[in-house]
Design a protein around this motif. Structure first.
Motif, PDB file in Angstrom:
ATOM      1  N   LEU A   1     -10.182  -5.795  -0.131  1.00 57.67           N
ATOM      2  CA  LEU A   1      -9.326  -5.030   0.782  1.00 57.67           C
ATOM      3  C   LEU A   1      -9.894  -3.641   1.047  1.00 57.67           C
ATOM      4  O   LEU A   1      -9.735  -3.098   2.144  1.00 57.67           O
ATOM      5  N   ARG A   2     -10.583  -3.081   0.070  1.00 55.15           N
ATOM      6  CA  ARG A   2     -11.232  -1.770   0.253  1.00 55.15           C
ATOM      7  C   ARG A   2     -12.285  -1.868   1.346  1.00 55.15           C
ATOM      8  O   ARG A   2     -12.388  -0.993   2.214  1.00 55.15           O
ATOM      9  N   ALA A   3     -13.077  -2.940   1.323  1.00 53.68           N
ATOM     10  CA  ALA A   3     -14.090  -3.135   2.358  1.00 53.68           C
ATOM     11  C   ALA A   3     -13.445  -3.354   3.727  1.00 53.68           C
ATOM     12  O   ALA A   3     -13.917  -2.832   4.739  1.00 53.68           O
ATOM     13  N   ARG A   4     -12.341  -4.084   3.768  1.00 58.04           N
ATOM     14  CA  ARG A   4     -11.659  -4.379   5.034  1.00 58.04           C
ATOM     15  C   ARG A   4     -11.060  -3.126   5.653  1.00 58.04           C
ATOM     16  O   ARG A   4     -11.144  -2.905   6.857  1.00 58.04           O
ATOM     17  N   HIS A   5     -10.417  -2.301   4.830  1.00 57.63           N
ATOM     18  CA  HIS A   5      -9.656  -1.166   5.345  1.00 57.63           C
ATOM     19  C   HIS A   5     -10.364   0.181   5.190  1.00 57.63           C
ATOM     20  O   HIS A   5      -9.864   1.192   5.676  1.00 57.63           O
ATOM     21  N   GLY A   6     -11.472   0.226   4.480  1.00 50.67           N
ATOM     22  CA  GLY A   6     -12.200   1.481   4.318  1.00 50.67           C
ATOM     23  C   GLY A   6     -11.564   2.442   3.336  1.00 50.67           C
ATOM     24  O   GLY A   6     -11.663   3.664   3.505  1.00 50.67           O
ATOM     25  N   PHE A   7     -10.900   1.912   2.298  1.00 54.20           N
ATOM     26  CA  PHE A   7     -10.296   2.787   1.296  1.00 54.20           C
ATOM     27  C   PHE A   7     -11.366   3.618   0.597  1.00 54.20           C
ATOM     28  O   PHE A   7     -12.389   3.089   0.179  1.00 54.20           O
ATOM     29  N   ALA A   8     -11.105   4.904   0.450  1.00 49.90           N
ATOM     30  CA  ALA A   8     -12.064   5.801  -0.193  1.00 49.90           C
ATOM     31  C   ALA A   8     -11.972   5.756  -1.715  1.00 49.90           C
ATOM     32  O   ALA A   8     -12.965   5.995  -2.395  1.00 49.90           O
ATOM     33  N   LEU A   9     -10.795   5.454  -2.240  1.00 48.79           N
ATOM     34  CA  LEU A   9     -10.598   5.539  -3.688  1.00 48.79           C
ATOM     35  C   LEU A   9     -11.214   4.354  -4.423  1.00 48.79           C
ATOM     36  O   LEU A   9     -10.967   3.200  -4.063  1.00 48.79           O
ATOM     37  N   PRO A  10     -11.976   4.630  -5.474  1.00 49.18           N
ATOM     38  CA  PRO A  10     -12.487   3.542  -6.310  1.00 49.18           C
ATOM     39  C   PRO A  10     -11.376   3.011  -7.207  1.00 49.18           C
ATOM     40  O   PRO A  10     -10.369   3.698  -7.453  1.00 49.18           O
ATOM     41  N   VAL A  11     -11.555   1.821  -7.696  1.00 45.30           N
ATOM     42  CA  VAL A  11     -10.550   1.173  -8.528  1.00 45.30           C
ATOM     43  C   VAL A  11     -10.178   2.019  -9.752  1.00 45.30           C
ATOM     44  O   VAL A  11      -9.026   1.998 -10.200  1.00 45.30           O
ATOM     45  N   GLU A  12     -11.109   2.789 -10.265  1.00 40.04           N
ATOM     46  CA  GLU A  12     -10.860   3.617 -11.453  1.00 40.04           C
ATOM     47  C   GLU A  12      -9.814   4.706 -11.216  1.00 40.04           C
ATOM     48  O   GLU A  12      -9.255   5.248 -12.156  1.00 40.04           O
ATOM     49  N   ARG A  13      -9.550   5.028  -9.972  1.00 40.02           N
ATOM     50  CA  ARG A  13      -8.576   6.082  -9.642  1.00 40.02           C
ATOM     51  C   ARG A  13      -7.185   5.535  -9.362  1.00 40.02           C
ATOM     52  O   ARG A  13      -6.267   6.292  -9.078  1.00 40.02           O
ATOM     53  N   LEU A  14      -7.025   4.214  -9.406  1.00 36.20           N
ATOM     54  CA  LEU A  14      -5.768   3.584  -9.032  1.00 36.20           C
ATOM     55  C   LEU A  14      -5.092   2.917 -10.212  1.00 36.20           C
ATOM     56  O   LEU A  14      -5.722   2.609 -11.208  1.00 36.20           O
ATOM     57  N   ARG A  15      -3.801   2.659 -10.044  1.00 36.10           N
ATOM     58  CA  ARG A  15      -3.054   1.761 -10.927  1.00 36.10           C
ATOM     59  C   ARG A  15      -2.726   0.525 -10.092  1.00 36.10           C
ATOM     60  O   ARG A  15      -2.658   0.587  -8.867  1.00 36.10           O
ATOM     61  N   VAL A  16      -2.499  -0.569 -10.748  1.00 31.73           N
ATOM     62  CA  VAL A  16      -2.114  -1.794 -10.055  1.00 31.73           C
ATOM     63  C   VAL A  16      -0.878  -2.368 -10.743  1.00 31.73           C
ATOM     64  O   VAL A  16      -0.753  -2.298 -11.973  1.00 31.73           O
ATOM     65  N   ALA A  17       0.036  -2.872  -9.937  1.00 28.27           N
ATOM     66  CA  ALA A  17       1.247  -3.497 -10.469  1.00 28.27           C
ATOM     67  C   ALA A  17       1.414  -4.860  -9.813  1.00 28.27           C
ATOM     68  O   ALA A  17       1.066  -5.057  -8.650  1.00 28.27           O
ATOM     69  N   VAL A  18       1.947  -5.801 -10.588  1.00 28.13           N
ATOM     70  CA  VAL A  18       2.240  -7.141 -10.084  1.00 28.13           C
ATOM     71  C   VAL A  18       3.711  -7.421 -10.353  1.00 28.13           C
ATOM     72  O   VAL A  18       4.164  -7.307 -11.504  1.00 28.13           O
TER      73      VAL A  18
ATOM     74  N   TYR B   1       0.843  -1.195   0.000  1.00 21.21           N
ATOM     75  CA  TYR B   1       0.000   0.000   0.000  1.00 21.21           C
ATOM     76  C   TYR B   1       0.877   1.243   0.000  1.00 21.21           C
ATOM     77  O   TYR B   1       1.901   1.281   0.687  1.00 21.21           O
ATOM     78  N   PHE B   2       0.452   2.258  -0.732  1.00 21.42           N
ATOM     79  CA  PHE B   2       1.192   3.505  -0.797  1.00 21.42           C
ATOM     80  C   PHE B   2       0.283   4.683  -0.468  1.00 21.42           C
ATOM     81  O   PHE B   2      -0.924   4.631  -0.687  1.00 21.42           O
ATOM     82  N   ALA B   3       0.882   5.756   0.039  1.00 22.02           N
ATOM     83  CA  ALA B   3       0.227   7.052   0.261  1.00 22.02           C
ATOM     84  C   ALA B   3      -1.070   6.899   1.060  1.00 22.02           C
ATOM     85  O   ALA B   3      -1.052   6.341   2.146  1.00 22.02           O
ATOM     86  N   SER B   4      -2.184   7.382   0.522  1.00 26.04           N
ATOM     87  CA  SER B   4      -3.446   7.388   1.268  1.00 26.04           C
ATOM     88  C   SER B   4      -3.920   5.973   1.601  1.00 26.04           C
ATOM     89  O   SER B   4      -4.572   5.767   2.629  1.00 26.04           O
TER      90      SER B   4
ATOM     91  N   PRO C   1      -3.334   7.953  -7.125  1.00 28.10           N
ATOM     92  CA  PRO C   1      -2.802   9.072  -7.900  1.00 28.10           C
ATOM     93  C   PRO C   1      -1.845   9.898  -7.047  1.00 28.10           C
ATOM     94  O   PRO C   1      -2.024  10.024  -5.840  1.00 28.10           O
ATOM     95  N   VAL C   2      -0.845  10.438  -7.688  1.00 31.20           N
ATOM     96  CA  VAL C   2       0.133  11.273  -6.996  1.00 31.20           C
ATOM     97  C   VAL C   2      -0.450  12.662  -6.863  1.00 31.20           C
ATOM     98  O   VAL C   2      -0.984  13.231  -7.824  1.00 31.20           O
TER      99      VAL C   2
END
Length: 80
Positions: free
Chosen positions: A37-54, A8-11, A76-77
């Motif tokens: 994980l969003r439900a578990r941790h209460g993340f505000a950002l929707p998936v559309e606002r994020l990037r994902v890396a593997v 996890y990064f930033a917010s 987002p930065v």
């Protein structure tokens, strides 16, 4: 049980209260993993606002998580 490491990064790090965790690798896709994980941790950002890396490379949200991989959710930065 197969697991993967989530970073996890930033917010997202602030909301989760941790920089990383091991989670079961049982999600159908990366979108589903994030939503769980969003439900578990209460993340505000929707998936559309994020990037994902593997494993250090940008990935698609419909990619299936692979056991043993490192998944990073990147918000987002901000700033300027």
């Amino acid at each position: 049980m197969s697991t993967l490491t989530v970073l996890y990064f930033a917010s997202l790090r602030d909301a989760a209260g941790i920089a990383s965790e091991s989670v079961p690798a049982d999600a159908r896709d990366l979108r589903g993993l994030y939503e769980t994980l969003r439900a578990r941790h209460g993340f505000a950002l929707p998936v559309e606002r994020l990037r994902v890396a593997v494993d250090g490379a940008f990935a698609q949200w419909d990619d299936a998580p692979r056991a043993g991989s490192e998944v990073a959710f990147i918000p987002p930065v901000s700033g300027g």
